[in-house]
Design an enzyme around this catalytic site. Structure first.
Site, PDB file in Angstrom:
ATOM      1  N   ARG A  72       0.814  -1.214   0.000  1.00  0.00           N
ATOM      2  CA  ARG A  72       0.000   0.000   0.000  1.00  0.00           C
ATOM      3  C   ARG A  72       0.848   1.264   0.000  1.00  0.00           C
ATOM      4  O   ARG A  72       0.598   2.179  -0.784  1.00  0.00           O
ATOM      5  CB  ARG A  72      -0.965   0.007   1.191  1.00  0.00           C
ATOM      6  N   ASN A 125      -6.160  -2.668   2.063  1.00  0.00           N
ATOM      7  CA  ASN A 125      -6.188  -4.119   2.168  1.00  0.00           C
ATOM      8  C   ASN A 125      -7.638  -4.571   2.240  1.00  0.00           C
ATOM      9  O   ASN A 125      -8.475  -3.880   2.831  1.00  0.00           O
ATOM     10  CB  ASN A 125      -5.469  -4.584   3.438  1.00  0.00           C
TER      11      ASN A 125
END
Length: 91
Positions: A21, A39
């Site tokens: 990320r 996520n």
């Protein structure tokens, strides 16, 4: 929004716990892409990328490899109408 494209990406593989990320955020910011990345409970990563078509495509291509620690098995992408995202955020 003229000149902008928006793509939603789902990345499958070993993509959580490997800085995916944050690395995605860095890639997006570097090329002027707005949106977000998060996520998912099923182990995938979801990202929304909005900006100039070439820049968005560059980040989508990066998602196909991810950071060094990741193992990307599949990338699913869907083009959507732009909504005017501002900035890029990790959720």
């Amino acid at each position: 929004m003229p000149g902008l494209t928006r793509t939603r990406v789902f990345v499958t593989g070993r993509v959580q716990g490997v800085w995916f990320r944050e690395s995605c955020r860095e890639q997006a910011v570097a090329v002027g892409v707005s949106g977000w990345v998060r996520n998912l409970a099923d182990g995938r990563v979801e990202a929304v990328l909005e900006g100039p078509p070439a820049a968005v495509e560059r980040v989508v291509q990066w998602c196909r490899q991810g950071p060094r620690q990741a193992r990307v098995d599949a990338v699913e992408s869907h083009v959507e109408p732009p909504v005017g995202e501002a900035g890029f955020h990790v959720r």
